[in-house]
Design a protein around this motif. Structure first.
Motif, short mmCIF file in Angstrom:
data_model
loop_
_atom_site.label_atom_id
_atom_site.label_comp_id
_atom_site.label_asym_id
_atom_site.label_seq_id
_atom_site.Cartn_x
_atom_site.Cartn_y
_atom_site.Cartn_z
N MET A 1 68.01 67.62 42.90
CA MET A 1 68.78 66.63 42.16
C MET A 1 68.24 65.22 42.45
O MET A 1 67.89 64.91 43.57
N TYR A 2 68.20 64.40 41.43
CA TYR A 2 67.70 63.04 41.61
C TYR A 2 68.80 62.10 42.08
O TYR A 2 69.97 62.30 41.76
N ALA A 3 68.41 61.07 42.82
CA ALA A 3 69.38 60.05 43.22
C ALA A 3 69.80 59.24 41.99
O ALA A 3 70.97 59.00 41.75
N VAL A 4 68.77 58.86 41.22
CA VAL A 4 69.04 58.08 40.01
C VAL A 4 68.12 58.59 38.90
O VAL A 4 66.94 58.88 39.14
N SER A 57 72.62 49.67 26.40
CA SER A 57 72.84 49.66 24.95
C SER A 57 72.56 51.02 24.34
O SER A 57 73.11 51.39 23.31
N ALA A 58 71.63 51.78 24.97
CA ALA A 58 71.35 53.15 24.51
C ALA A 58 70.75 53.93 25.67
O ALA A 58 70.27 53.34 26.63
N GLY A 59 70.81 55.25 25.57
CA GLY A 59 70.27 56.10 26.62
C GLY A 59 71.35 56.50 27.61
O GLY A 59 72.54 56.28 27.36
N SER A 60 70.92 57.09 28.73
CA SER A 60 71.91 57.51 29.71
C SER A 60 71.44 57.27 31.14
O SER A 60 70.24 57.17 31.41
N LEU A 61 72.42 57.19 32.03
CA LEU A 61 72.19 56.95 33.45
C LEU A 61 72.91 58.02 34.25
O LEU A 61 74.10 58.28 34.02
N LEU A 62 72.18 58.68 35.16
CA LEU A 62 72.81 59.64 36.06
C LEU A 62 72.63 59.17 37.50
O LEU A 62 71.54 58.71 37.87
N ILE A 63 73.69 59.25 38.27
CA ILE A 63 73.61 58.96 39.70
C ILE A 63 74.03 60.24 40.43
O ILE A 63 75.10 60.78 40.15
N ASP A 64 73.17 60.72 41.31
CA ASP A 64 73.40 62.00 41.98
C ASP A 64 73.71 63.11 40.99
O ASP A 64 74.61 63.92 41.21
N GLY A 65 73.00 63.11 39.90
CA GLY A 65 73.13 64.19 38.93
C GLY A 65 74.31 64.07 37.99
O GLY A 65 74.48 64.91 37.11
N LYS A 66 75.14 63.05 38.18
CA LYS A 66 76.32 62.92 37.33
C LYS A 66 76.21 61.73 36.39
O LYS A 66 75.72 60.67 36.78
N ARG A 67 76.67 61.91 35.17
CA ARG A 67 76.66 60.81 34.21
C ARG A 67 77.42 59.62 34.79
O ARG A 67 78.53 59.77 35.29
#
Ligand code: ADP
Ligand code: ADP
Length: 226
Positions: A1-4, A57-67
């Protein structure tokens, strides 16, 4: 899993041109990840998006695998160090350092123990009762570091934390931050426009240009290409 993890992240202020343009990147847990590029290329904006201080404005960000796109900053497991340190002038060094714990409602005794431990680690023990204005630039910078790491957040974001220090102190703090990051095993996302900082500190470097990724790789790859 990625951190970010950033997927196709765009950002524009007031629906004007994109200041972050289709950024795709994954950052490993424990990685020292450096963001470089000329002034205005979007480094701070990207960091503030990860922190939750700006909406993407668009796209997504996950921190520790969670949205995490819509999580408020306080719900993201990360800490931040700003260029100007953002210390509270009316509070003592000790109160500045423990501020993040007060917010989390941690008990007073435990707070003091943590504070003493971290002050010791950063050479601030003798300054705990002082106000920030009675500290040198380097000491203030360390208070900002202490405040960030006391929360035990696995991810720390730093926005040009050394740019207000003189050259000698900067060299010293480069080593200190690197050491701290290794010791704590934290994921560090570090914004700088200083090539020496990027080369000597980073596991990986991402070069931004007008909001888009220009290059990404190990320091040796980024700085040895013609
Ligand atoms: P860097 O950190 O690389 O210097 P920034 O992320 O601060 O770049 O800025 C990227 C671009 O976005 C710049 O053109 C800047 O003027 C613009 N910008 C930054 N913050 C705002 C804001 N709050 N409102 C409008 N434009 C902004
Ligand atoms: P940096 O040191 O990251 O380049 P700046 O000095 O460009 O930061 O910006 C400082 C603050 O001003 C930031 O909070 C940024 O969001 C805001 N800002 C930068 N450019 C603009 C702009 N064109 N319009 C409004 N706010 C801006």
């Amino acid at each position: 899993m990625y951190a970010v993890e950033l997927n196709h992240v765009d950002k524009s202020y007031d629906n004007k041109q994109l200041v972050v343009n289709d950024v795709n990147v994954t950052i490993e847990p424990g990685e020292f990840f450096v963001l470089v590029g000329p002034s205005g290329c979007g480094k701070s904006t990207l960091l503030r998006i990860i922190a939750g201080l700006e909406e993407l404005s668009a796209g997504s960000l996950l921190i520790d695998g969670k949205r995490a796109d819509h999580l408020p900053p306080s719900k993201r497991e990360l800490s931040m160090v700003f260029q100007n340190y953002a210390l509270y002038p009316h509070m003592t060094v000790a109160d500045n350092i423990t501020f993040g714990l007060d917010v989390k409602k941690i008990r007073k005794k435990q707070r003091k123990e943590k504070c003493d431990e971290i002050a010791e680690m950063l050479g601030l023990t003798d300054f705990l009762k002082r106000k920030p204005r009675h500290l040198s630039g380097g000491q203030r910078q360390r208070v900002a570091l202490a405040r960030a790491i006391i929360t035990n957040s696995p991810i720390c974001l730093m926005d040009e934390p050394l740019s207000n220090l003189d050259a000698k102190l900067r060299a010293f703090m480069r080593a200190e931050i690197k050491e701290l990051q290794r010791k704590l095993g934290m994921t560090l996302i570090y914004v700088t426009h200083d090539q020496i900082e990027a080369m000597t500190m980073g596991d990986r470097i991402m070069v931004l240009n007008e909001g888009a990724i220009q290059q990404i790789g190990r320091p040796i790859d980024v700085y040895n290409t013609p």
